[in-house]
Motif scaffolding. Structure first.
Motif, PDB file in Angstrom:
ATOM      1  N   LEU A  10       0.730  -1.195  -0.028  1.00  0.00           N
ATOM      2  CA  LEU A  10      -0.003   0.077   0.088  1.00  0.00           C
ATOM      3  C   LEU A  10       0.813   1.353  -0.120  1.00  0.00           C
ATOM      4  CD1 LEU A  10      -2.550   1.583   0.358  1.00  0.00           C
ATOM      5  CD2 LEU A  10      -2.725   0.779   2.617  1.00  0.00           C
ATOM      6  N   LEU A  11       2.002   1.333   0.975  1.00  0.00           N
ATOM      7  CA  LEU A  11       2.819   2.556   0.925  1.00  0.00           C
ATOM      8  C   LEU A  11       3.572   2.520  -0.362  1.00  0.00           C
ATOM      9  CD1 LEU A  11       3.146   4.680   3.013  1.00  0.00           C
ATOM     10  CD2 LEU A  11       2.073   2.716   3.993  1.00  0.00           C
ATOM     11  N   SER A  12       4.087   1.520  -0.834  1.00  0.00           N
ATOM     12  CA  SER A  12       4.684   1.702  -2.178  1.00  0.00           C
ATOM     13  C   SER A  12       3.694   2.063  -3.554  1.00  0.00           C
ATOM     14  CB  SER A  12       5.290   0.400  -2.651  1.00  0.00           C
ATOM     15  OG  SER A  12       4.394  -0.200  -3.035  1.00  0.00           O
ATOM     16  N   GLU A  13       2.618   1.874  -3.228  1.00  0.00           N
ATOM     17  CA  GLU A  13       1.561   2.068  -4.623  1.00  0.00           C
ATOM     18  C   GLU A  13       1.352   3.719  -3.923  1.00  0.00           C
ATOM     19  OE1 GLU A  13      -0.451  -1.739  -5.110  1.00  0.00           O
ATOM     20  OE2 GLU A  13      -1.226  -0.506  -3.948  1.00  0.00           O
ATOM     21  N   LEU A  14       1.334   4.110  -2.754  1.00  0.00           N
ATOM     22  CA  LEU A  14       0.956   5.554  -2.525  1.00  0.00           C
ATOM     23  C   LEU A  14       2.068   6.645  -2.901  1.00  0.00           C
ATOM     24  CD1 LEU A  14      -0.694   5.462   1.238  1.00  0.00           C
ATOM     25  CD2 LEU A  14      -1.672   6.603  -0.817  1.00  0.00           C
ATOM     26  N   THR A  29      14.618  20.086   1.745  1.00  0.00           N
ATOM     27  CA  THR A  29      15.028  19.516   3.185  1.00  0.00           C
ATOM     28  C   THR A  29      14.225  19.823   4.332  1.00  0.00           C
ATOM     29  OG1 THR A  29      16.623  21.420   3.308  1.00  0.00           O
ATOM     30  CG2 THR A  29      17.571  19.102   2.557  1.00  0.00           C
ATOM     31  N   LEU A  30      13.535  21.101   4.166  1.00  0.00           N
ATOM     32  CA  LEU A  30      12.610  21.483   5.204  1.00  0.00           C
ATOM     33  C   LEU A  30      11.455  20.328   5.218  1.00  0.00           C
ATOM     34  CD1 LEU A  30      12.479  25.313   4.583  1.00  0.00           C
ATOM     35  CD2 LEU A  30      13.833  24.029   6.372  1.00  0.00           C
ATOM     36  N   LEU A  31      11.197  19.812   4.375  1.00  0.00           N
ATOM     37  CA  LEU A  31       9.952  18.989   4.262  1.00  0.00           C
ATOM     38  C   LEU A  31      10.486  17.439   4.743  1.00  0.00           C
ATOM     39  CD1 LEU A  31       8.302  19.486   0.780  1.00  0.00           C
ATOM     40  CD2 LEU A  31       7.786  20.356   3.233  1.00  0.00           C
ATOM     41  N   PRO A  32      10.017  17.115   5.987  1.00  0.00           N
ATOM     42  CA  PRO A  32      10.451  15.796   6.621  1.00  0.00           C
ATOM     43  C   PRO A  32       9.916  14.639   5.550  1.00  0.00           C
ATOM     44  CG  PRO A  32       9.148  17.021   8.158  1.00  0.00           C
ATOM     45  CD  PRO A  32       9.026  17.867   6.877  1.00  0.00           C
ATOM     46  N   ALA A  33      11.033  14.033   5.060  1.00  0.00           N
ATOM     47  CA  ALA A  33      10.456  12.826   4.320  1.00  0.00           C
ATOM     48  C   ALA A  33       9.668  11.881   5.079  1.00  0.00           C
ATOM     49  CB  ALA A  33      11.780  12.068   4.008  1.00  0.00           C
ATOM     50  N   PRO A  34       9.134  10.914   4.473  1.00  0.00           N
ATOM     51  CA  PRO A  34       8.900  10.977   2.919  1.00  0.00           C
ATOM     52  C   PRO A  34       7.695  11.535   2.552  1.00  0.00           C
ATOM     53  CG  PRO A  34       7.908   8.950   3.876  1.00  0.00           C
ATOM     54  CD  PRO A  34       8.297   9.674   5.138  1.00  0.00           C
ATOM     55  N   THR A 420       1.311   8.541   8.837  1.00  0.00           N
ATOM     56  CA  THR A 420       2.392   7.328   9.196  1.00  0.00           C
ATOM     57  C   THR A 420       1.939   6.124   8.487  1.00  0.00           C
ATOM     58  OG1 THR A 420       1.115   6.758  11.219  1.00  0.00           O
ATOM     59  CG2 THR A 420       2.936   8.460  11.581  1.00  0.00           C
ATOM     60  N   PRO A 421       2.715   5.483   8.018  1.00  0.00           N
ATOM     61  CA  PRO A 421       2.525   4.091   7.563  1.00  0.00           C
ATOM     62  C   PRO A 421       1.453   3.186   8.615  1.00  0.00           C
ATOM     63  CG  PRO A 421       4.537   4.262   7.251  1.00  0.00           C
ATOM     64  CD  PRO A 421       4.334   5.392   8.210  1.00  0.00           C
ATOM     65  N   GLU A 422       1.914   3.540   9.886  1.00  0.00           N
ATOM     66  CA  GLU A 422       0.782   2.820  10.660  1.00  0.00           C
ATOM     67  C   GLU A 422      -0.571   3.148  10.908  1.00  0.00           C
ATOM     68  OE1 GLU A 422       4.953   2.492  11.376  1.00  0.00           O
ATOM     69  OE2 GLU A 422       3.682   4.396  11.517  1.00  0.00           O
ATOM     70  N   ALA A 425      -2.432   1.949   7.546  1.00  0.00           N
ATOM     71  CA  ALA A 425      -2.607   0.432   7.554  1.00  0.00           C
ATOM     72  C   ALA A 425      -3.664   0.270   8.641  1.00  0.00           C
ATOM     73  CB  ALA A 425      -1.242  -0.311   8.250  1.00  0.00           C
ATOM     74  N   LEU A 426      -3.696   0.862   9.758  1.00  0.00           N
ATOM     75  CA  LEU A 426      -4.792   0.650  10.755  1.00  0.00           C
ATOM     76  C   LEU A 426      -6.110   1.342  10.239  1.00  0.00           C
ATOM     77  CD1 LEU A 426      -6.050  -0.005  13.533  1.00  0.00           C
ATOM     78  CD2 LEU A 426      -5.444   2.178  14.273  1.00  0.00           C
ATOM     79  N   GLY A 427      -6.183   2.351   9.512  1.00  0.00           N
ATOM     80  CA  GLY A 427      -7.276   2.951   8.794  1.00  0.00           C
ATOM     81  C   GLY A 427      -7.799   1.849   7.739  1.00  0.00           C
TER      82      GLY A 427
END
Ligand code: HGY
Ligand code: MN
Ligand code: MN
Length: 441
Positions: A10-14, A29-34, A420-422, A425-427
């Motif tokens: 799912l994250l790789s597709e996003l 660099t001001l934008l926290p990745a990813p 966040t990925p968590e 995934a939870l949603g």
């Protein structure tokens, strides 16, 4: 049923979808990745690429698809009893200029992952499940938000809607390309009458949309999920102020009818009356934050440093959980407009683009989401959505609810939008379990 959400996929597709953008790669660099800044305006090449890619994913997963004349895309998992009302989920993949990569896309790709995970878990739906990617949720190109879901819900007249002017040049929302929605959509391959878009009441048994909160409440409260009980009512207006222009040096102050200084007073009037509405609500013991108004776009003509502005067009986005209070605010602004016209000798015209009523979630859908969160031991907050969504108009067809996940610092419609990925995934997991329960009732 052992349900496994493939969060990595799912994250790789996003992230892949985020690369289909008209923004340069985000190296700030001001934008926290990813995160990746996204501009993906409806019916542009990037949008068409995203649509084609989504259809590929759907076919790989073994679902059937159909696309309607305005591009609403249906990804279908036929149930055992296809005559029963369908359980729908979905959102949008278009993005306003310089936005984030999670607004809308979590609901589309999360919905796809939810359906794939159910299928892989051996679930067999009694009711058909449909994932929708809805066209043009953002107002950028045709001036009105939720174009696809409004048509689907029967809220817009199909004939006049097809004549909406194309306002693609993001630099000047008042400019148009001279084309219409009909021209643009048919050139993009979406043909057929818009009358075929509307679905009948009863087609859907239930509708649930997964979306980032686009506000800070869940993160501040440390609560992982939100269940939306109602969606604030959006309205938008185009104001045109006409004075007369002239030379910045030779046109003396007493002789001026400066459209931009008049517009400045109008913008402050809108802010003043909106703050007053909140103060009055607070005095009545209400939350006192439910009225919001934004002038996000101002076009100045001729726009030269040494010309007095002769014409200004501004776009007002005003929302409230109470449409009467919103109208009361607008009446107060209109009284100021009358004074502005006489005092400053300018002509101010108002064009209403939309003035919608709030959407109220279906109690059964809310309770289903809540009971599944309880059984999964996941805390949730029942809350208002201050952003509008496609669910606002799907509510015309069926009982709806929305499931929110937190976004960092409540930021959205900005490149540093992040969830966040968590959370994603939870949603997705709770969405999958909810769809399964609704599909078999
Ligand atoms: O503006 C909105 O509420 C939505 O994100 N389009
Ligand atoms: Mn948005
Ligand atoms: Mn959205």
């Amino acid at each position: 049923m052992t349900l496994i959400i493939n969060a990595d996929r799912l994250l790789s597709e996003l992230h892949h979808l985020a690369t289909l953008t008209d923004c340069p790669p985000t190296t700030d660099t001001l934008l926290p990745a990813p995160t990746q800044a996204v501009t993906r305006i409806v019916f542009t090449p990037r949008d068409l690429e995203a649509r084609a890619w989504l259809l590929e994913l759907a076919h790989e997963a073994g679902f059937t698809t159909r696309v309607d004349p305005v591009g609403n895309t249906y990804i279908r998992w036929q149930g055992a009893d296809p005559d029963l009302g369908v359980v729908g989920t979905g959102s949008h993949t278009d993005a306003i200029p310089h936005a984030g990569m999670y607004d809308g896309t979590v609901g589309v790709l999360g919905g796809l992952e939810a359906m794939r995970a159910l299928k892989q878990a051996g679930f067999t739906p009694k009711r058909t499940l449909e994932l929708l990617m809805l066209t043009s949720e953002e107002p950028t190109r045709f001036g009105i938000g939720c174009l696809g879901s409004r048509l689907l819900g029967g809220v817009l007249d199909p004939t006049t809607t097809d004549t909406l002017p194309d306002r693609l040049p993001e630099s000047d929302p008042t400019a148009t390309t001279g084309l219409t929605l009909h021209d643009v959509r048919t050139a993009a391959g979406f043909t057929g009458p818009l009358t075929e878009v509307t679905l009948p009441i009863g087609y859907y048994h239930a509708w649930v949309e997964l979306h980032i909160e686009q506000g800070p409440l869940l993160e501040r409260a440390g609560i992982p999920l939100g269940i939306v009980t109602n969606i604030a009512a959006p309205a938008s207006y185009r104001f045109t102020l006409e004075g007369f222009g002239g030379h910045a040096g030779a046109l003396l102050m007493p002789d001026r009818r400066d459209a931009l200084t008049a517009a400045s007073e109008l913008i402050l009037s809108i802010e003043r009356h909106t703050l007053a509405a909140n103060a009055a609500a607070k005095a009545e013991g209400l939350s006192g934050v439910d009225s919001v108004a934004t002038v996000g776009s101002v076009q100045v003509h001729p726009g030269n440093v040494n010309s007095v502005p002769s014409r200004v067009t501004l776009m007002l986005d005003i929302r409230d959980t109470d449409p009467e209070r919103r109208e009361h605010t607008m009446s107060a602004v209109r009284a100021d407009i009358a004074d502005l016209q006489s005092r400053r000798g300018v002509r101010i015209t108002e064009e209403r683009i939309n003035a919608d009523t709030p959407a109220i979630s279906g109690e059964h859908i809310v309770n289903t989401l809540a009971s599944i969160c309880d059984s999964e031991h996941v805390p949730y907050l029942k809350m208002v959505s201050r952003a509008y969504h496609d669910s606002t108009f799907m509510a015309r067809l069926a009982p709806i609810a929305m499931l929110f996940i937190p976004c960092r610092n409540g930021v959205s419609h900005r490149p540093d939008e992040y969830s966040t990925p968590e959370s994603i995934a939870l949603g997705t997991r709770i969405l999958a379990l909810t769809l399964a329960q609704l599909a078999n009732e």
